[in-house]
Design an enzyme around this catalytic site. Structure first.
Site, PDB file in Angstrom:
ATOM      1  N   LYS A 159       0.850  -1.199   0.000  1.00 48.10           N
ATOM      2  CA  LYS A 159       0.000   0.000   0.000  1.00 48.10           C
ATOM      3  C   LYS A 159       0.881   1.243   0.000  1.00 48.10           C
ATOM      4  O   LYS A 159       2.089   1.157   0.235  1.00 48.10           O
ATOM      5  CB  LYS A 159      -0.905  -0.017   1.230  1.00 48.10           C
ATOM      6  N   ARG A 172     -10.620  -0.143  15.255  1.00 44.47           N
ATOM      7  CA  ARG A 172     -10.511   0.585  13.985  1.00 44.47           C
ATOM      8  C   ARG A 172     -11.465  -0.129  13.054  1.00 44.47           C
ATOM      9  O   ARG A 172     -12.660  -0.189  13.344  1.00 44.47           O
ATOM     10  CB  ARG A 172      -9.039   0.567  13.537  1.00 44.47           C
ATOM     11  N   HIS A 213      -6.359  -7.267  13.266  1.00 43.32           N
ATOM     12  CA  HIS A 213      -5.130  -6.462  13.258  1.00 43.32           C
ATOM     13  C   HIS A 213      -4.814  -6.048  14.692  1.00 43.32           C
ATOM     14  O   HIS A 213      -5.729  -5.712  15.455  1.00 43.32           O
ATOM     15  CB  HIS A 213      -5.363  -5.228  12.358  1.00 43.32           C
ATOM     16  N   ARG A 224       0.864 -10.506   7.338  1.00 44.21           N
ATOM     17  CA  ARG A 224       0.797  -9.329   6.450  1.00 44.21           C
ATOM     18  C   ARG A 224       1.980  -8.425   6.789  1.00 44.21           C
ATOM     19  O   ARG A 224       1.966  -7.702   7.768  1.00 44.21           O
ATOM     20  CB  ARG A 224      -0.519  -8.574   6.650  1.00 44.21           C
ATOM     21  N   TYR A 272      15.396  30.568   6.687  1.00 44.30           N
ATOM     22  CA  TYR A 272      14.260  31.340   7.220  1.00 44.30           C
ATOM     23  C   TYR A 272      14.370  31.554   8.726  1.00 44.30           C
ATOM     24  O   TYR A 272      14.619  30.616   9.485  1.00 44.30           O
ATOM     25  CB  TYR A 272      12.950  30.599   6.961  1.00 44.30           C
ATOM     26  N   CYS A 314      13.498  24.216   4.569  1.00 44.53           N
ATOM     27  CA  CYS A 314      12.539  24.932   3.729  1.00 44.53           C
ATOM     28  C   CYS A 314      11.726  23.922   2.917  1.00 44.53           C
ATOM     29  O   CYS A 314      11.940  22.719   3.007  1.00 44.53           O
ATOM     30  CB  CYS A 314      13.270  25.884   2.788  1.00 44.53           C
ATOM     31  N   MET A 315      10.820  24.426   2.082  1.00 45.28           N
ATOM     32  CA  MET A 315       9.969  23.513   1.314  1.00 45.28           C
ATOM     33  C   MET A 315      10.784  22.654   0.345  1.00 45.28           C
ATOM     34  O   MET A 315      10.515  21.466   0.172  1.00 45.28           O
ATOM     35  CB  MET A 315       8.910  24.309   0.532  1.00 45.28           C
ATOM     36  N   ASP A 316      11.829  23.269  -0.238  1.00 44.70           N
ATOM     37  CA  ASP A 316      12.548  22.585  -1.322  1.00 44.70           C
ATOM     38  C   ASP A 316      14.027  22.389  -1.032  1.00 44.70           C
ATOM     39  O   ASP A 316      14.752  21.861  -1.879  1.00 44.70           O
ATOM     40  CB  ASP A 316      12.455  23.430  -2.607  1.00 44.70           C
TER      41      ASP A 316
HETATM   42  N1  PLP Z   1      -2.173  -5.081   7.974  1.00 47.36           N
HETATM   43  C1  PLP Z   1      -2.859  -3.932   8.092  1.00 47.36           C
HETATM   44  C2  PLP Z   1      -4.326  -3.978   8.230  1.00 47.36           C
HETATM   45  C3  PLP Z   1      -2.205  -2.718   8.110  1.00 47.36           C
HETATM   46  O1  PLP Z   1      -2.893  -1.576   8.220  1.00 47.36           O
HETATM   47  C4  PLP Z   1      -0.783  -2.704   7.987  1.00 47.36           C
HETATM   48  C5  PLP Z   1      -0.032  -1.462   7.997  1.00 47.36           C
HETATM   49  O2  PLP Z   1      -0.321  -0.493   8.612  1.00 47.36           O
HETATM   50  C6  PLP Z   1      -0.112  -3.914   7.865  1.00 47.36           C
HETATM   51  C7  PLP Z   1      -0.834  -5.091   7.872  1.00 47.36           C
HETATM   52  C8  PLP Z   1       1.374  -3.979   7.752  1.00 47.36           C
HETATM   53  O3  PLP Z   1       1.969  -3.536   8.941  1.00 47.36           O
HETATM   54  P1  PLP Z   1       3.549  -3.538   9.042  1.00 47.36           P
HETATM   55  O4  PLP Z   1       4.015  -2.562   8.023  1.00 47.36           O
HETATM   56  O5  PLP Z   1       3.869  -3.101  10.427  1.00 47.36           O
HETATM   57  O6  PLP Z   1       3.975  -4.901   8.735  1.00 47.36           O
END
Ligand code: PLP
Length: 370
Positions: free
Chosen positions: A35, A133, A165, A221, A264, A311-313
């Site tokens: 992701k 969540r 989770h 995961r 700045y 700064c920004m850049d």
């Molecule tokens: N599963 C879920 C639902 C998550 O939201 C995340 C990441 O936030 C993960 C797995 C992976 O977590 P991690 O990067 O700590 O392995």
């Protein structure tokens, strides 16, 4: 490096991390979580590298992220962890993307989309075992299961997974870990009693996969671990290696007298005649503005403090009498082999986690995949 800055991503490192994780958690399988543009590393190349390393599954959050992987020709089993808009469900189902559902309403919406598309949706039912969540509370769980059972009987879905989770997997010994494991066991037992037999059960993220063997079930995961990162105290184990190096080239070097206010607000003033170097990355590129004064830039074999406001850049470094030149390379973070900071150190120093550092690297910083 052709441009002002570059995030170099070692794909063989990602493959190697996943391979090591597969070995560590076997017989559980590994879902590489890609992701948020593969935690900033580039979703498609990271996904390919993770699959090469043995990832049997991929995980994303949004349907758009899943479709990007499918368009790139990646046909690995793929779970959308938070498929929000029901208008996207049909596209996901058509692309053989598994969808998560944490309420009876969501199961019904997915089932309706599947029926409309004339396909069977693969659904992972999510139980809220204590994170509060996504996912159904254990009070609502029986109604989610019953809705899923009916949709399965109607042929519109198949329950591919049951999952949850953790809230505090990165805090070894936290009592909530055992409590969530017990709640997950209970959720699985209730599912079985309701006639739901998922193909895979999963609850562990990187920290749990590494630290809590009982949490591995059929699948872990792993996001951070894929990229050589972990939120455990002390960071990842040494057999996981950070895959990203962020570097830049000095865009300008100049000599200035002592007493010169820099950047700045003149929050830094040179103490004597010195050489200033301009590093052409700033907070728009993901360098936190709070990093003022921190010794987190590496060049010519040593650390340098950020002089004055980020700064920004751009940001400035006071190089003293070091013979730096325009075009010289500086490293902002990397694997740490040569004494350069790691994303872990950036996160620790700034009171955040390495994930926020790597996912924060701006889109205009080119990713170079090696
Ligand atoms: N599963 C879920 C639902 C998550 O939201 C995340 C990441 O936030 C993960 C797995 C992976 O977590 P991690 O990067 O700590 O392995």
């Amino acid at each position: 490096m052709d441009s002002h800055a570059e995030a170099t991503v070692e794909l063989s490192t990602i493959s190697g991390n996943v391979e090591a994780l597969c070995e560590h958690v076997a017989p559980a399988a590994v879902m590489a979580v890609v992701k948020a543009n593969g935690y900033g590393h580039g979703a498609v190349p990271a996904a390919h590298a993770a699959v090469d390393g043995g990832a049997a599954w991929l995980g994303v959050v949004h349907v758009a992220e899943a479709l990007e992987l499918r368009r790139a020709g990646i046909d690995t089993p793929l779970l959308c962890l938070m498929a929000i808009g029901s208008d996207q469900h049909a596209d996901a189902i058509a692309a053989s993307v598994d969808l998560s559902a944490g309420s009876a309403g969501m199961v019904r919406r997915i089932a309706a989309a599947a029926a409309g598309a004339g396909r069977r949706a693969r659904v992972h039912l999510k139980a809220d075992t204590g994170l509060s969540r996504g996912g159904a509370t254990l009070a609502d769980w029986p109604s989610v299961l019953e809705t899923a059972r009916q949709a399965e009987a109607a042929g519109s879905i198949v329950v591919a997974g049951v999952w949850s989770h953790f809230a505090s997997a990165d805090d070894p010994g936290n009592p909530s870990i055992e409590a969530q494991l017990a709640a997950f066991k209970e959720a699985l037992a209730v599912a079985e009693g309701a006639g739901i037999t998922p193909q895979v059960r999963h609850i562990a993220n990187t920290a749990a996969a590494l630290d809590v063997p009982d949490s591995r079930y059929d699948l872990v995961r792993v996001g951070g671990g894929t990229y050589g990162l972990a939120t455990l105290p002390g960071g990842p184990p040494p057999w996981l290696r950070p895959a990203m190096t962020l570097r830049a080239r000095l865009a300008l070097v100049k000599r200035v007298p002592g007493g010169t206010g820099v950047s700045y607000g003149h929050r830094y003033t040179t103490s004597r005649e010195t050489t200033l170097g301009l590093v052409p990355v700033g907070y728009a590129d993901g360098i936190p503005r709070a990093a003022i004064g921190l010794p987190l830039v590496w060049a010519r074999g040593q650390r340098w403090r950020i002089a004055g406001t980020v700064c920004m850049d751009q940001l400035m470094i006071d190089f003293g009498d070091e013979p730096v030149a325009e075009g010289d390379e500086v490293v902002i973070f990397g694997p740490g082999d040569n004494g350069e900071p790691t994303a872990q150190e950036w996160g620790d120093t700034l009171g955040t986690i390495s994930y926020e550092i790597v996912t924060g690297i701006g889109a205009r910083v080119p990713r170079a995949h090696r």
